[in-house]
Motif scaffolding. Structure first.
Motif, PDB file in Angstrom:
ATOM      1  N   LEU A 147       0.680  -1.259   0.141  1.00  0.00           N
ATOM      2  CA  LEU A 147       0.095   0.879   0.159  1.00  0.00           C
ATOM      3  C   LEU A 147       1.306   1.015  -0.045  1.00  0.00           C
ATOM      4  CD1 LEU A 147      -2.564  -0.936   2.551  1.00  0.00           C
ATOM      5  CD2 LEU A 147      -2.772  -0.826   0.400  1.00  0.00           C
ATOM      6  N   VAL A 148       1.924   1.318   0.407  1.00  0.00           N
ATOM      7  CA  VAL A 148       3.057   2.507   0.466  1.00  0.00           C
ATOM      8  C   VAL A 148       3.073   2.148  -0.791  1.00  0.00           C
ATOM      9  CG1 VAL A 148       4.981   3.647   1.335  1.00  0.00           C
ATOM     10  CG2 VAL A 148       2.993   1.952   3.500  1.00  0.00           C
ATOM     11  N   ILE A 149       4.157   1.558  -0.905  1.00  0.00           N
ATOM     12  CA  ILE A 149       4.555   2.131  -2.656  1.00  0.00           C
ATOM     13  C   ILE A 149       3.167   2.481  -3.094  1.00  0.00           C
ATOM     14  CG2 ILE A 149       5.370   0.647  -4.462  1.00  0.00           C
ATOM     15  CD1 ILE A 149       6.679  -1.840  -1.525  1.00  0.00           C
ATOM     16  N   SER A 150       2.808   1.492  -3.822  1.00  0.00           N
ATOM     17  CA  SER A 150       1.887   2.074  -4.076  1.00  0.00           C
ATOM     18  C   SER A 150       1.429   3.098  -4.166  1.00  0.00           C
ATOM     19  CB  SER A 150       0.288   0.920  -4.684  1.00  0.00           C
ATOM     20  OG  SER A 150      -1.220   1.591  -5.229  1.00  0.00           O
ATOM     21  N   SER A 151       0.978   3.645  -2.930  1.00  0.00           N
ATOM     22  CA  SER A 151       0.428   5.127  -2.837  1.00  0.00           C
ATOM     23  C   SER A 151       2.252   6.146  -3.334  1.00  0.00           C
ATOM     24  CB  SER A 151       0.722   5.988  -0.994  1.00  0.00           C
ATOM     25  OG  SER A 151      -0.946   5.589  -0.983  1.00  0.00           O
ATOM     26  N   VAL A 233      11.163   1.720   1.624  1.00  0.00           N
ATOM     27  CA  VAL A 233      12.505   3.339   2.191  1.00  0.00           C
ATOM     28  C   VAL A 233      11.195   4.365   0.931  1.00  0.00           C
ATOM     29  CG1 VAL A 233      14.483   3.942   2.862  1.00  0.00           C
ATOM     30  CG2 VAL A 233      13.573   2.132   3.870  1.00  0.00           C
ATOM     31  N   ALA A 234      12.145   3.438  -0.392  1.00  0.00           N
ATOM     32  CA  ALA A 234      12.485   4.645  -1.220  1.00  0.00           C
ATOM     33  C   ALA A 234      11.036   5.715  -1.302  1.00  0.00           C
ATOM     34  CB  ALA A 234      12.768   4.376  -2.634  1.00  0.00           C
ATOM     35  N   ALA A 235      10.058   4.632  -1.476  1.00  0.00           N
ATOM     36  CA  ALA A 235       8.522   4.938  -1.289  1.00  0.00           C
ATOM     37  C   ALA A 235       7.589   6.268  -0.527  1.00  0.00           C
ATOM     38  CB  ALA A 235       7.409   3.557  -1.143  1.00  0.00           C
ATOM     39  N   LEU A 236       8.536   5.840   1.070  1.00  0.00           N
ATOM     40  CA  LEU A 236       8.428   6.564   2.178  1.00  0.00           C
ATOM     41  C   LEU A 236       8.877   8.020   1.716  1.00  0.00           C
ATOM     42  CD1 LEU A 236       9.143   4.061   5.691  1.00  0.00           C
ATOM     43  CD2 LEU A 236       7.101   5.862   4.502  1.00  0.00           C
ATOM     44  N   ILE A 237      10.189   7.955   1.376  1.00  0.00           N
ATOM     45  CA  ILE A 237      10.920   9.446   0.712  1.00  0.00           C
ATOM     46  C   ILE A 237      10.038  10.208  -0.432  1.00  0.00           C
ATOM     47  CG2 ILE A 237      13.055  10.550   0.112  1.00  0.00           C
ATOM     48  CD1 ILE A 237      14.782   7.964   1.497  1.00  0.00           C
ATOM     49  N   VAL A 238       9.663   9.290  -1.237  1.00  0.00           N
ATOM     50  CA  VAL A 238       8.553  10.142  -2.329  1.00  0.00           C
ATOM     51  C   VAL A 238       7.444  10.383  -1.408  1.00  0.00           C
ATOM     52  CG1 VAL A 238       7.516   9.578  -4.366  1.00  0.00           C
ATOM     53  CG2 VAL A 238       9.465   8.417  -4.039  1.00  0.00           C
ATOM     54  N   ARG A 240       6.873  12.089   1.657  1.00  0.00           N
ATOM     55  CA  ARG A 240       7.281  12.702   2.417  1.00  0.00           C
ATOM     56  C   ARG A 240       7.438  13.813   1.175  1.00  0.00           C
ATOM     57  NH1 ARG A 240       9.382  12.579   7.554  1.00  0.00           N
ATOM     58  NH2 ARG A 240       7.611  12.193   8.381  1.00  0.00           N
ATOM     59  N   TRP A 241       8.603  13.681   0.556  1.00  0.00           N
ATOM     60  CA  TRP A 241       8.733  14.649  -1.127  1.00  0.00           C
ATOM     61  C   TRP A 241       7.933  15.290  -1.150  1.00  0.00           C
ATOM     62  CZ3 TRP A 241       8.514  14.505  -6.004  1.00  0.00           C
ATOM     63  CH2 TRP A 241       9.396  15.788  -6.409  1.00  0.00           C
ATOM     64  N   ASN A 242       6.665  14.652  -1.043  1.00  0.00           N
ATOM     65  CA  ASN A 242       5.651  15.280  -1.994  1.00  0.00           C
ATOM     66  C   ASN A 242       4.378  16.271  -1.648  1.00  0.00           C
ATOM     67  OD1 ASN A 242       5.017  14.598  -4.554  1.00  0.00           O
ATOM     68  ND2 ASN A 242       4.609  13.173  -4.460  1.00  0.00           N
ATOM     69  N   ARG A 243       4.700  15.464  -0.257  1.00  0.00           N
ATOM     70  CA  ARG A 243       4.436  16.063   1.039  1.00  0.00           C
ATOM     71  C   ARG A 243       4.376  17.919   1.213  1.00  0.00           C
ATOM     72  NH1 ARG A 243       2.297  12.006   5.865  1.00  0.00           N
ATOM     73  NH2 ARG A 243       1.616  11.754   3.500  1.00  0.00           N
ATOM     74  N   ARG A 244       5.710  17.610   1.399  1.00  0.00           N
ATOM     75  CA  ARG A 244       6.193  18.788   1.840  1.00  0.00           C
ATOM     76  C   ARG A 244       5.838  19.999   0.208  1.00  0.00           C
ATOM     77  NH1 ARG A 244      11.761  18.948   2.289  1.00  0.00           N
ATOM     78  NH2 ARG A 244      11.899  16.862   2.919  1.00  0.00           N
ATOM     79  N   LYS A 245       6.043  19.149  -1.088  1.00  0.00           N
ATOM     80  CA  LYS A 245       5.086  20.217  -2.226  1.00  0.00           C
ATOM     81  C   LYS A 245       4.212  20.760  -2.179  1.00  0.00           C
ATOM     82  CE  LYS A 245       5.742  18.022  -5.923  1.00  0.00           C
ATOM     83  NZ  LYS A 245       5.951  17.447  -6.816  1.00  0.00           N
ATOM     84  N   VAL A 246       3.354  20.403  -1.293  1.00  0.00           N
ATOM     85  CA  VAL A 246       1.914  21.023  -1.594  1.00  0.00           C
ATOM     86  C   VAL A 246       1.462  22.388  -0.042  1.00  0.00           C
ATOM     87  CG1 VAL A 246      -0.302  21.047  -0.348  1.00  0.00           C
ATOM     88  CG2 VAL A 246       0.725  18.651  -1.248  1.00  0.00           C
TER      89      VAL A 246
END
Ligand SMILES: Nc1ncnc2c1ncn2[C@@H]1O[C@H](COP(=O)(O)OP(=O)(O)O)[C@@H](O)[C@H]1O
Ligand SMILES: [Mg+2]
Lengths: 246, 237
Positions: A147-151, A233-238, A240-246
């Motif tokens: 689920l995390v990877i898919s998100s 872990v890569a998915a979690l970083i993505v 995170r990074w996407n959330r900061r953009k908003v």
């Protein structure tokens, strides 16, 4: 609010032919069909068809649900403006997300039971409560990771068409290099290379091991865990990074 | 009572500065029309008021809350009092009209009976139709019904009547006026139909070159000697 959202999420899933076909129709039918062809074969580790492919097809259903009905669905809502309309409503983002997660777990659990039942009826699979429960527990863990990877993967898409092409593509890649139907060991080297970096291949193998109580912590197992963790872990970083953009 | 106060609002998309210091305010119970050419920044302005778009500079205060530095919980409670119709309006396509009403009723934790809303907005005929299959006018009607589910204090509509036939336009306006008069609700909307401004709006704001070039009472504009708001509009842009 969560209950209402979940109810309608499930109703919407049941009305979406694309999701139904890839998650609850194609995998069970393939499971039965392949068994008719290769039911007598013996596979790596001395496993029979049922031992090898029952867990595999459960994972295949999980993959379809988590990547299409959960991940791709988010892109659909984003690109059509539904996400925006919901965003203006006084419903917390986490309620929508939680509902999506529970929806996926309900449908994948249904797939788990469905494949297991078909196995019992068609291929004399025996029901063992302990392995069933252990497998189910591990299955939920894999569900969470996927689920995390898919998100993360689908958060990168804004446009429906590219998301659809991507989805069809990964379905093909996963079918052919995930050891879901055609044994990867008998395929050309480049397919085997792709398989080794395909996290679904590793998810599949770990689950087959757990299902058959054969999990031992050898090199292969650590490689599988390593690849999955890396992508996770890569998915979690993505995310995170996407959330900061908003 | 002032419910919206906007001062020096600025917003850019990359190099394109759309709003360049816009001032705006609304008192409770007003109907305000926002006009301007395509691309003037009307939707941008409205979406900032809807609390779904960031802005670069200026102050936006809604119901006494400054949007800068507002917490997520405060934002969600603010959104309970605001309803919107977006341009274009989209909902889950595989839900039926009645199901959408029920879902949004849950979002807004509203006490309104679904049957009541269906009667009020005469939706019976398409109660079991999928939203996706409805005509544009019907989509707007459903969208408006959903906007009214929550008995909002403020309703923001982005071109609610664009593309509708005169009959449907009339129907939508009758709901808007009714809501304004009976509930004392405040309405902010954009439109390209100047007759709507003239007939229904208390005030009109013209956005031009990123600022509120005009922000006046409709009657004051007409008393300046313009034959209609349409003549006024054409003379200004
Ligand atoms: N998300 C966006 N990214 C980049 N440019 C945008 C975006 N939204 C709007 N614009 C541009 O900003 C300008 C104002 O758009 P908009 O607010 O939709 O105007 P209006 O509603 O008055 O027609 C237009 O030039 C439009 O192309
Ligand atoms: Mg617009």
């Amino acid at each position: 609010m969560l209950a209402t959202q979940l109810k309608y999420d499930l109703i919407m899933f049941s009305r979406e032919l694309f999701y139904l076909i890839f998650s609850i129709i194609v995998p069970p039918v393939t499971y039965i069909f392949m068994g008719q062809l290769f039911g007598e074969d013996t596979y790596a580790g001395g496993l029979s068809y049922v031992e090898m492919y029952t867990p595999s097809f459960i994972i295949l259903i999980t993959f379809s649900v988590v990547f299409f009905a959960f991940g791709f669905d988010q892109v659909m809502n984003r690109s059509t403006g539904v996400e925006k309309r919901i965003g203006i409503s006084p419903v917390p983002q986490r309620t929508i997300l939680l509902s999506g997660i529970i929806k996926s777990i309900i449908i994948t659990s249904f797939g788990f039971v469905l494949i297991h039942a078909i196995g019992m009826v068609v291929y004399n699979l025996t029901f063992n409560p302990i392995t069933f429960l252990v497998s189910y527990g591990f299955f939920i863990l894999l569900n969470a990771v996927l689920l995390v990877i898919s998100s993360a993967v689908y958060s990168l898409f804004r446009d429906l068409k590219s998301a659809l092409i991507f989805s069809i593509l990964i379905f093909q890649v996963v079918m052919f290099t995930g050891d879901f139907s055609l044994p990867v060991a008998q395929m050309p080297t480049f397919i085997q290379v792709i398989a080794n970096i395909n996290p679904m291949y590793h998810v599949n193998h770990l689950f087959i091991d757990v299902w058959n109580s054969q999990l031992i912590f050898n090199n292969d197992t650590w490689t599988s865990i390593g690849v999955i963790m890396l992508v996770f872990v890569a998915a979690l970083i993505v995310i995170r990074w996407n959330r900061r953009k908003v | 009572m002032k419910i919206i106060d906007v001062k020096g609002l600025e917003k850019s998309y990359g190099n394109l500065q759309v709003l360049k210091g816009l001032d705006f305010e609304t008192n409770a119970g007003e109907i305000i029309g926002v006009i301007g050419m395509n691309g003037a920044g009307k939707s941008t302005f409205l979406e900032i008021l809807m609390t779904i778009k960031d802005y670069d500079r200026g102050d936006v205060t809604i119901f006494g809350h400054n949007l800068k530095g507002i917490s997520m919980d405060q934002l969600i409670s603010l959104r309970k009092d605001i309803s919107v119709v977006l341009q274009p309006t989209q909902f889950y396509k595989s839900l039926k009209v009645e199901e959408l009403l029920r879902l949004f009723k849950a979002y807004y934790q509203s006490d309104i009976e679904i049957g009541q809303i269906i009667d009020d907005f005469q939706l019976e005929q398409h109660r079991k139709s999928f939203f996706e299959k409805l005509s544009g006018g019907w989509k707007q009607k459903v969208s408006l019904a959903i906007a009214f589910l929550s008995e909002p204090k403020l309703i923001i509509l982005d071109e609610p009547t664009t593309g509708l036939d005169p009959h449907m336009r009339n129907v939508l306006w009758s709901y808007i006026v009714d809501y304004n008069q009976k509930k004392g609700g405040t309405v902010i909307l954009t439109t390209h139909y100047m007759d709507e401004i003239e007939l229904y709006c208390d005030k009109v704001m013209l956005i031009d070159n990123g600022v509120n070039k005009i922000f006046e009472k409709t009657e004051d504009i007409l008393s300046l000697g313009y034959r209609s708001i349409n003549d006024f509009y054409l003379s200004k842009v």
